[in-house]
Write a protein that holds these residues in place. Structure first.
Motif, mmCIF file in Angstrom:
data_model
loop_
_atom_site.group_PDB
_atom_site.id
_atom_site.type_symbol
_atom_site.label_atom_id
_atom_site.label_comp_id
_atom_site.label_asym_id
_atom_site.label_seq_id
_atom_site.Cartn_x
_atom_site.Cartn_y
_atom_site.Cartn_z
ATOM 1 N N THR A 183 -4.638 14.348 11.006
ATOM 2 C CA THR A 183 -4.119 13.269 10.164
ATOM 3 C C THR A 183 -4.227 11.930 10.887
ATOM 4 O OG1 THR A 183 -2.551 14.785 9.110
ATOM 5 C CG2 THR A 183 -2.087 12.430 8.914
ATOM 6 N N ARG A 184 -4.536 10.880 10.129
ATOM 7 C CA ARG A 184 -4.582 9.522 10.671
ATOM 8 C C ARG A 184 -3.345 8.743 10.217
ATOM 9 N NH1 ARG A 184 -9.853 11.088 10.291
ATOM 10 N NH2 ARG A 184 -11.217 10.442 12.022
ATOM 11 N N ALA A 185 -3.030 7.694 10.960
ATOM 12 C CA ALA A 185 -1.795 6.951 10.741
ATOM 13 C C ALA A 185 -1.676 6.403 9.329
ATOM 14 C CB ALA A 185 -1.686 5.802 11.750
ATOM 15 N N ALA A 232 0.814 -1.218 0.000
ATOM 16 C CA ALA A 232 0.000 0.000 0.000
ATOM 17 C C ALA A 232 0.850 1.273 0.000
ATOM 18 C CB ALA A 232 -0.930 0.000 1.204
ATOM 19 N N LYS A 233 0.223 2.340 -0.467
ATOM 20 C CA LYS A 233 0.825 3.671 -0.464
ATOM 21 C C LYS A 233 0.175 4.514 0.632
ATOM 22 C CE LYS A 233 3.201 2.587 -4.134
ATOM 23 N NZ LYS A 233 4.660 2.295 -3.997
ATOM 24 N N PRO A 234 0.789 5.666 0.973
ATOM 25 C CA PRO A 234 0.178 6.543 1.973
ATOM 26 C C PRO A 234 -1.275 6.849 1.632
ATOM 27 C CG PRO A 234 2.393 7.278 1.505
ATOM 28 C CD PRO A 234 2.107 6.163 0.534
ATOM 29 N N GLY A 235 -2.115 6.728 2.627
ATOM 30 C CA GLY A 235 -3.556 6.844 2.440
ATOM 31 C C GLY A 235 -4.224 5.524 2.743
ATOM 32 N N THR A 291 -7.309 10.136 15.282
ATOM 33 C CA THR A 291 -6.222 10.902 14.687
ATOM 34 C C THR A 291 -4.911 10.632 15.416
ATOM 35 O OG1 THR A 291 -6.557 12.807 16.151
ATOM 36 C CG2 THR A 291 -7.865 12.722 14.103
ATOM 37 N N LEU A 292 -3.814 11.004 14.761
ATOM 38 C CA LEU A 292 -2.498 10.826 15.380
ATOM 39 C C LEU A 292 -2.374 11.595 16.687
ATOM 40 C CD1 LEU A 292 -0.188 11.012 12.245
ATOM 41 C CD2 LEU A 292 -0.339 9.085 13.829
#
Length: 291
Positions: free
Chosen positions: A268-270, A167-170, A239-240
């Motif tokens: 932002t989430r992990a 997987a990629k970021p997101g 969220t982070l």
């Protein structure tokens, strides 16, 4: 393959021929997650994904009836094949009775407890069609507790799992961060469910992982790095700001400052972070802890 026996699967009956004809009634065991692949093109695609060279040391997990094993041997590599099902060991020994021991070593054992230091060569490759239920355990072993990591890992796994690891970021997860920290991960051919006996419920995909001989981040404290990553993923929907605060036992105000220093928004989430984002967080937190 010259010198080997021959195996063919027809509706659960396994016919083995070698020096003499033998028939064995044998069916894949659901309890052991056995789905046997005997499609020549798919098997060759697995081998080709490992860029095999004559003399390579290959560790195969779960050879089953030996279809992939035979393909590997055609590439003139040295194979150590670890089989968990004791009922398959006589099948494998009969099939490969004429293969020299320095080309094929059959072992009975469990990959969940296997001691990888038993592999004599420091440079080796893992090539396998593994039961789906073993994937998470094997991925943990490949990233956490194997010191002599393989140079290349080629696994035929559930398509959804392969996509998660690559997987990629997101769409990141702990397994993706851990795998991509140690290996470059790419995806190969999709193998349709109907090519297996019996067919699983979902398609599979070839996943290729090449070990990073030069670390992405030299000198890193991996324990601290993955402590931060695990804290970040500890509560999937939060969220982070929340997960790092609770996971690292840090006040939210301190986490706010840390996130601001590495230009990560508070909401932002992990799963949205890249490996570089995690490394930036690690450096900032490590610096704070050193004071």
């Amino acid at each position: 393959m010259e010198g080997a026996g021959w195996v063919h699967i027809i509706t659960g009956k396994l016919t083995i021929t070698g020096k003499s004809m033998t028939e064995i009634q044998l069916s894949p065991k659901k309890s052991k997650g056995q789905h046997w692949l005997n499609d020549p093109d798919a098997l060759e695609a697995i081998c080709n994904s490992a860029y095999l060279q004559p003399g390579d040391q290959v560790f195969e997990i779960g050879p089953g009836t030996g279809e992939l094993t035979a393909k590997l041997l055609e590439h003139k590599v040295k194979v150590v094949a670890l089989e968990y099902d004791p009922e398959l060991m006589p099948v494998l020994r009969s099939r490969f009775s004429n293969v020299a021991s320095d080309h094929l070593m059959l072992q009975e054992g469990d990959i969940r407890t296997y001691n990888f230091t038993n592999i004599s060569q420091s440079d080796y490759k893992i090539v396998a069609n593994i039961p789906y239920y073993l994937t998470a355990t094997l991925m943990r072993r490949l990233t956490d507790d194997i010191v002599n990591k393989p140079s290349t890992v080629v696994l035929l796994v559930q398509k959804e799992v392969a996509e998660r690891v690559a997987a990629k970021p997101g769409a990141m997860s702990i397994i993706a961060v851990a795998a991509q920290f140690y290996y470059s991960v790419t995806l190969g051919r999709v193998v349709k469910a109907e090519l297996f006996t019996p067919p699983p419920r979902v398609d599979s995909q070839i996943m290729i992982m090449n070990y990073r001989s030069k670390p992405l981040y030299p000198g890193i404290d991996t324990d601290l790095f993955f402590r931060i990553v695990k804290a970040g993923f500890s509560q999937r929907r939060k969220t982070l700001l929340n997960t790092l605060s609770s996971g690292l036992l840090m006040p939210r105000t301190e986490v706010e400052v840390l996130l601001d220093q590495v230009n990560i928004q508070l909401q932002t989430r992990a799963q949205s972070l890249s490996l570089d984002n995690w490394f930036d967080l690690y450096r900032t937190i490590a610096l704070k802890l050193s004071k």
